[in-house]
Design a protein around this motif. Structure first.
Motif, mmCIF file in Angstrom:
data_model
loop_
_atom_site.group_PDB
_atom_site.id
_atom_site.type_symbol
_atom_site.label_atom_id
_atom_site.label_comp_id
_atom_site.label_asym_id
_atom_site.label_seq_id
_atom_site.Cartn_x
_atom_site.Cartn_y
_atom_site.Cartn_z
ATOM 1 N N LEU A 123 0.832 -1.235 0.099
ATOM 2 C CA LEU A 123 0.165 -0.111 -0.006
ATOM 3 C C LEU A 123 0.981 1.144 -0.060
ATOM 4 C CD1 LEU A 123 -2.672 -0.913 2.384
ATOM 5 C CD2 LEU A 123 -3.126 -0.759 0.097
ATOM 6 N N LEU A 124 1.964 1.244 0.891
ATOM 7 C CA LEU A 124 2.863 2.580 0.775
ATOM 8 C C LEU A 124 3.548 2.621 -0.463
ATOM 9 C CD1 LEU A 124 4.547 2.229 4.355
ATOM 10 C CD2 LEU A 124 2.884 3.812 3.626
ATOM 11 N N ASN A 125 4.034 1.662 -0.996
ATOM 12 C CA ASN A 125 4.800 1.637 -2.180
ATOM 13 C C ASN A 125 3.862 2.435 -3.534
ATOM 14 O OD1 ASN A 125 7.118 1.353 -3.931
ATOM 15 N ND2 ASN A 125 6.087 -0.613 -4.743
ATOM 16 N N VAL A 126 2.777 1.567 -3.611
ATOM 17 C CA VAL A 126 1.790 1.910 -4.671
ATOM 18 C C VAL A 126 1.315 3.548 -4.548
ATOM 19 C CG1 VAL A 126 -0.574 1.550 -5.926
ATOM 20 C CG2 VAL A 126 0.977 -0.340 -5.018
ATOM 21 N N ALA A 127 1.039 3.648 -2.963
ATOM 22 C CA ALA A 127 0.725 5.332 -2.736
ATOM 23 C C ALA A 127 1.775 6.209 -3.294
ATOM 24 C CB ALA A 127 0.128 5.314 -1.295
ATOM 25 N N PHE A 128 2.933 5.760 -2.891
ATOM 26 C CA PHE A 128 4.229 6.824 -3.308
ATOM 27 C C PHE A 128 4.310 6.790 -4.685
ATOM 28 C CE2 PHE A 128 8.698 7.327 -4.169
ATOM 29 C CZ PHE A 128 8.543 8.630 -3.929
ATOM 30 N N GLY A 129 4.185 5.701 -5.314
ATOM 31 C CA GLY A 129 4.411 5.621 -6.883
ATOM 32 C C GLY A 129 3.182 6.648 -7.702
ATOM 33 N N THR A 130 2.019 6.456 -7.050
ATOM 34 C CA THR A 130 0.878 7.133 -7.523
ATOM 35 C C THR A 130 1.238 8.817 -7.330
ATOM 36 O OG1 THR A 130 -0.740 5.435 -7.133
ATOM 37 C CG2 THR A 130 -1.651 7.742 -7.229
ATOM 38 N N PHE A 131 1.443 9.190 -6.266
ATOM 39 C CA PHE A 131 1.993 10.512 -5.791
ATOM 40 C C PHE A 131 2.977 11.042 -6.975
ATOM 41 C CE2 PHE A 131 4.870 13.231 -3.707
ATOM 42 C CZ PHE A 131 3.974 14.447 -3.329
ATOM 43 N N LYS A 132 4.222 10.059 -6.910
ATOM 44 C CA LYS A 132 5.149 10.526 -7.705
ATOM 45 C C LYS A 132 4.851 10.656 -9.139
ATOM 46 C CE LYS A 132 10.000 9.216 -8.535
ATOM 47 N NZ LYS A 132 11.171 8.360 -8.234
ATOM 48 N N ALA A 133 3.995 10.043 -9.618
ATOM 49 C CA ALA A 133 3.649 9.868 -11.186
ATOM 50 C C ALA A 133 2.758 11.080 -11.259
ATOM 51 C CB ALA A 133 2.872 8.572 -11.424
ATOM 52 N N GLN A 134 1.623 11.323 -10.389
ATOM 53 C CA GLN A 134 1.070 12.712 -10.423
ATOM 54 C C GLN A 134 1.938 13.909 -10.433
ATOM 55 O OE1 GLN A 134 -2.244 12.544 -7.877
ATOM 56 N NE2 GLN A 134 -3.129 10.596 -8.595
ATOM 57 N N LEU A 135 2.883 13.782 -9.691
ATOM 58 C CA LEU A 135 3.890 15.201 -9.473
ATOM 59 C C LEU A 135 4.587 15.305 -10.752
ATOM 60 C CD1 LEU A 135 5.614 16.986 -7.867
ATOM 61 C CD2 LEU A 135 6.945 15.263 -7.132
ATOM 62 N N HIS A 136 5.132 14.149 -11.363
ATOM 63 C CA HIS A 136 6.102 14.280 -12.550
ATOM 64 C C HIS A 136 5.186 14.896 -13.548
ATOM 65 C CE1 HIS A 136 10.058 13.415 -11.302
ATOM 66 N NE2 HIS A 136 9.290 12.615 -10.403
ATOM 67 N N ALA A 137 3.825 14.339 -13.822
ATOM 68 C CA ALA A 137 2.738 14.702 -14.720
ATOM 69 C C ALA A 137 2.497 16.466 -14.425
ATOM 70 C CB ALA A 137 1.574 14.096 -14.745
ATOM 71 N N ARG A 138 2.290 16.724 -13.543
ATOM 72 C CA ARG A 138 2.212 18.282 -13.103
ATOM 73 C C ARG A 138 3.340 19.213 -13.512
ATOM 74 N NH1 ARG A 138 -0.658 21.016 -8.749
ATOM 75 N NH2 ARG A 138 0.138 23.207 -8.598
ATOM 76 N N LEU A 139 4.577 18.522 -13.178
ATOM 77 C CA LEU A 139 6.040 19.182 -13.338
ATOM 78 C C LEU A 139 6.150 19.350 -14.914
ATOM 79 C CD1 LEU A 139 8.135 17.650 -10.706
ATOM 80 C CD2 LEU A 139 7.257 20.237 -10.817
ATOM 81 N N ALA A 140 5.934 18.176 -15.727
ATOM 82 C CA ALA A 140 5.875 18.253 -17.075
ATOM 83 C C ALA A 140 5.199 19.139 -17.891
ATOM 84 C CB ALA A 140 5.574 16.688 -17.408
ATOM 85 N N GLN A 141 3.808 19.345 -17.250
ATOM 86 C CA GLN A 141 2.954 20.298 -17.854
ATOM 87 C C GLN A 141 3.340 21.601 -17.598
ATOM 88 O OE1 GLN A 141 -0.759 19.299 -15.745
ATOM 89 N NE2 GLN A 141 -1.391 17.725 -17.052
ATOM 90 N N ALA A 142 4.058 21.755 -16.581
ATOM 91 C CA ALA A 142 4.682 23.364 -16.138
ATOM 92 C C ALA A 142 5.963 23.481 -17.036
ATOM 93 C CB ALA A 142 4.864 23.224 -14.555
ATOM 94 N N GLY A 143 6.198 22.453 -17.828
ATOM 95 C CA GLY A 143 7.358 22.706 -18.623
ATOM 96 C C GLY A 143 8.771 22.299 -17.929
ATOM 97 N N PHE A 144 8.535 21.225 -17.020
ATOM 98 C CA PHE A 144 9.750 20.674 -16.460
ATOM 99 C C PHE A 144 9.633 18.968 -16.690
ATOM 100 C CE2 PHE A 144 8.761 24.282 -13.755
ATOM 101 C CZ PHE A 144 9.740 25.014 -13.965
ATOM 102 N N ASP A 145 9.858 18.643 -17.963
ATOM 103 C CA ASP A 145 9.525 17.256 -18.480
ATOM 104 C C ASP A 145 10.933 16.494 -18.658
ATOM 105 O OD1 ASP A 145 10.511 18.730 -20.605
ATOM 106 O OD2 ASP A 145 8.972 17.985 -21.992
ATOM 107 N N ASP A 146 12.038 17.140 -18.088
ATOM 108 C CA ASP A 146 13.286 16.628 -18.258
ATOM 109 C C ASP A 146 14.035 16.401 -16.975
ATOM 110 O OD1 ASP A 146 13.587 19.312 -17.190
ATOM 111 O OD2 ASP A 146 15.177 19.873 -19.114
ATOM 112 N N LEU A 147 13.148 16.325 -15.952
ATOM 113 C CA LEU A 147 13.863 15.843 -14.556
ATOM 114 C C LEU A 147 14.394 14.325 -14.607
ATOM 115 C CD1 LEU A 147 11.022 18.013 -12.475
ATOM 116 C CD2 LEU A 147 13.389 18.264 -12.768
ATOM 117 N N GLY A 148 15.350 14.253 -13.994
ATOM 118 C CA GLY A 148 15.932 13.042 -13.924
ATOM 119 C C GLY A 148 15.659 12.589 -12.512
#
Length: 153
Positions: free
Chosen positions: A12-37
């Motif tokens: 549960l913790l792992n999937v919750a974190f993965g979901t959070f991280k995926a949504q964060l990276h999608a938001r950052l990509a929309q804001a022009g930060f689609d190249d984060l390592g």
């Protein structure tokens, strides 16, 4: 250990974190930060307080200086980090965040706040406060064990 109809807590913790991280990276990509390592967030947090040397970054990430150099070179190439000569010793380079990195961090912080607000709206303020208390206690325990040298965004 899993019982019928339940999912292991670690899953549960792992999937919750993965979901959070995926949504964060999608938001950052929309804001022009689609190249984060994958290590950029850790480095952002490490350099946020003050510039550091490559060896300090490597130590904070728990990797070799060669590994950290690879990450830093990528961050420099993408405009997130810049190198400055150490006053009095030109051999030492201090790594500092650029305005682009600070903008990415600000966007990430807005996402963090919105994500927490959305959870509170969905599940209620009291359960959210309890969840935050538990997570903060887990974080404090990890920090005491030396497991949380840096905080990713």
């Amino acid at each position: 250990m899993s019982t019928a109809g339940t999912t292991d807590f670690g899953i549960l913790l792992n999937v919750a974190f993965g979901t959070f991280k995926a949504q964060l990276h999608a938001r950052l990509a929309q804001a022009g930060f689609d190249d984060l390592g994958s290590s950029f967030g850790y480095v952002f947090r490490m350099l946020q307080a003050q510039p550091q040397s490559l060896s300090q970054v490597a130590s904070g990430l728990g990797i070799t200086s060669q590994g950290a150099l690879k990450v830093i070179n990528d961050m420099v190439a993408k405009g997130y980090v810049e190198r400055h000569e150490e006053p009095g010793d030109g051999r030492v380079k201090r790594l500092a965040l650029t305005p682009r990195a600070l903008a990415a961090m600000a966007e990430a912080q807005r996402f963090h706040q919105q994500f927490e607000q959305d959870l509170a709206a969905k599940f209620g303020q009291a359960p959210m406060a309890s969840m935050r208390l538990i997570l903060e206690a887990m974080f404090a325990g990890a920090s005491a064990d030396g497991m949380a040298q840096v905080r990713p965004f």
